[in-house]
Design an enzyme around this catalytic site. Structure first.
Site, PDB file in Angstrom:
ATOM      1  N   CYS A  77       1.742   1.223   7.481  1.00  0.00           N
ATOM      2  CA  CYS A  77       2.703   2.326   7.604  1.00  0.00           C
ATOM      3  C   CYS A  77       2.131   3.438   8.487  1.00  0.00           C
ATOM      4  CB  CYS A  77       3.104   2.812   6.204  1.00  0.00           C
ATOM      5  SG  CYS A  77       4.615   3.772   6.215  1.00  0.00           S
ATOM      6  N   HIS A 170       4.758  -2.205   3.370  1.00  0.00           N
ATOM      7  CA  HIS A 170       3.664  -2.060   2.402  1.00  0.00           C
ATOM      8  C   HIS A 170       3.332  -3.401   1.732  1.00  0.00           C
ATOM      9  CE1 HIS A 170       3.223   2.317   2.465  1.00  0.00           C
ATOM     10  NE2 HIS A 170       4.502   2.301   2.806  1.00  0.00           N
ATOM     11  N   GLU A 172       0.861  -3.902  -0.203  1.00  0.00           N
ATOM     12  CA  GLU A 172       0.114  -3.657  -1.449  1.00  0.00           C
ATOM     13  C   GLU A 172       1.023  -3.533  -2.665  1.00  0.00           C
ATOM     14  OE1 GLU A 172       0.672  -1.624   1.005  1.00  0.00           O
ATOM     15  OE2 GLU A 172       0.571   0.494   0.496  1.00  0.00           O
TER      16      GLU A 172
END
Ligand code: XMP
Length: 522
Positions: A77, A170, A172
């Site tokens: 990001c 993202h 994660e």
């Protein structure tokens, strides 16, 4: 080791979690960390997301030296935008902020095999999670587009020779179902990190480190509460230096029913820790007499604790000097989230409660801190406890506040009020465990309200106090939802408390979430 540079995204700590879950050790530093000042050589770097825009005047900036190290870098990001910004790419606000699910089309290159490595083993199109207001509107020179979505033409970019990767989404968060594969591709295939970080290896490394720091005769003192962090830290010290670690448990008179005995049994009998239990309950209760203000209660308990702990530590120090060496270290169960909090580039958070740590304690003794859990997250501490042979009950215990049930007796704390709360809380927790709900609930307790209500028992009118039950579900304790109890469990709990606890004729259940309520009543 993988270095994670944090630009302040709400997901940053999740990157650390995901990398460690893969068995690769990583550490997170603020994005402003000077690379020349690190005490380890990372094999790769991950740049996190951020609430800032790269074109903001006060945007956080990374040490440009990272691009000269010749190691792979993955920007997530804001991290992607920071890489692009440093390579003359252009970043601009999106027409519409993109938040939520998106489909990423993966683009592969025959002539540039390295840029394909991030998405190795994935289908041509995968679901990803987006949360951004800016995006690349021009790709920097010599970068390739390796992924796009319907709104982001440069959602993933890579540089074949420099081993730079940037992704707008993202990986994660769990909303990117194959995010773990992407992170694994980066740390294992691209950075070539060994996946050998396990709890066993952590224990060996930490025990050696403690032995080296403390030396062959050094002594360490530490406070224990029976909570998971201080117990795991104490067990690790016991494994490293045996009885040269002195644990102190202070009975402050506002603990739960038979808690001191229970903690003593777990720590001394079950774990073999050199433990001294100090009964200071009278001193605490005397000082709490007539005090109703919650913050005053906290202060009194915090200060009295320090006083008692200090004088006990001095006693142990005097004995220790005669036999071996003096006490030089103070054990603390600090966890990684506290460390991250205090090293954030935004500066230490003001929200840390003062008596969560015993800073300033034992100043005359000039003790140095030893913090064996400072690299770990809570669930890793539990895992560590398991590997160290601690029983499930200890490992999964709900957190309990330092000021104990003093802040669960609204109004003045007296021995008789303590007894009422202890009895009610004991029934409550017993029934929660019986119903198999203890692990589902993050924290549960009974509190005593300073009001009286009318009731009827047999033929007699009663005029007694009210117990309020609290149970919450939360992951971070900053926000929390009240727990949805099955009615029959509540019914059993209420019946038992009203029948068995003298002085109570009414039980209520607290259905307030945090915020705006807090978890404790005081
Ligand atoms: P609140 O009530 O602030 O609680 O929503 C959040 C978490 O912190 C615990 N808590 C404390 N722990 N000393 C502590 O050691 C305190 O003074 C204290 N006050 C609240 C609370 O039990 C919950 O887990």
């Amino acid at each position: 080791t993988i270095l994670i540079l944090d630009f302040g995204s709400q997901y940053s700590h999740l990157i650390t979690r995901r990398v460690r879950e893969l068995g690769v050790y990583c550490e997170m530093y603020p994005c402003t960390q000077k690379i020349g000042e690190l005490n380890f050589k990372p094999k790769g770097i991950i740049l996190s997301g951020s609430p800032y825009s790269v074109y903001d005047k006060d945007a956080p900036r990374v040490d440009k030296e990272i691009f000269n190290l010749g190691i792979p870098i993955l920007g997530i990001c804001y991290g992607l935008q920071e890489i692009a910004w440093n390579h003359n790419g252009s970043v601009a606000p999106c027409k519409n902020r993109e938040y939520g699910h998106a489909m990423l089309s993966i683009i592969k290159y025959r002539d540039c095999p390295f840029v394909n490595k991030l998405f190795d083993g994935l289908e041509d199109s995968i679901q990803v999670w987006m949360s951004h207001g800016d995006q690349l509107d021009k790709i920097p020179k010599d970068f390739k587009v390796v992924g796009k979505t319907s709104t982001s033409p440069f959602a993933a970019i890579a540089h074949e020779d420099k081993h730079l990767f940037g992704i707008q989404f993202h990986p994660e968060v769990t909303h990117t179902p194959l995010g773990k594969t992407i992170i694994k591709n980066f740390v294992s295939n691209i950075c070539e990190c060994q996946r050998n970080w396990t709890m066993e290896s952590f224990i060996d490394k930490e025990i050696n480190r403690i032995r080296q720091i403390v030396g062959p005769n050094g002594q360490v003192v530490g406070a224990v509460s029976g909570g998971v962090d201080s117990s795991v830290a104490a067990k690790l010290m016991k494994e490293a230096i045996g009885d040269r670690f002195h644990a102190i448990l202070v009975d402050n008179g506002v603990m739960r029913l038979d808690e001191c005995q229970k903690v003593k049994k777990s720590l001394k009998d079950h774990l073999g820790i050199n433990l001294k239990v100090v009964d200071a309950s009278k001193m605490f209760l005397d000082r709490l007499k007539g005090v109703t203000d919650p913050e005053k209660k906290r202060k009194i308990i915090g200060n009295t604790f320090i006083e008692v702990f200090e004088s006990e530590a001095l006693l142990i120090d005097n004995e220790a000097k005669e036999s071996h060496g003096k006490i030089e270290y103070l054990l603390q169960g600090t966890l990684y989230p506290d460390v991250i909090e205090s090293i954030s580039f935004k500066g230490p958070s003001a929200t840390i409660k003062s008596h969560h740590n015993v800073g300033g304690l034992l100043e005359d003794m000039k003790l140095k801190l030893i913090e064996p859990l400072r690299e770990l997250f809570k669930d890793e501490v539990r895992e560590l406890g398991k590997v160290l042979g601690m029983n499930e009950e200890l490992i999964w215990r709900h957190p309990f506040p330092g000021p104990g049930i003093a802040i669960r007796i609204l109004g003045e704390v007296t021995p008789s009020q303590v007894k009422i709360v202890q009895a009610a809380d004991n029934i409550y927790i017993e029934e929660i465990k019986k119903a198999g709900l203890y692990r589902k609930i993050s924290q549960a307790y009974a509190a005593l309200l300073p009001v009286k209500a009318v009731g009827v028992m047999g033929d007699k009118r009663t005029y007694e106090q009210v117990i309020t039950l609290r149970a919450v579900e939360t992951t971070d304790f900053m926000t929390a939802d009240w727990f949805h109890f099955p009615y029959d469990v509540l019914k059993t709990i209420s019946n038992r408390i009203i029948n068995e606890v003298k002085g109570v004729n009414r039980v209520v259940y607290d259905i307030s979430s945090k915020p705006p309520a807090t978890i404790e009543w005081e």
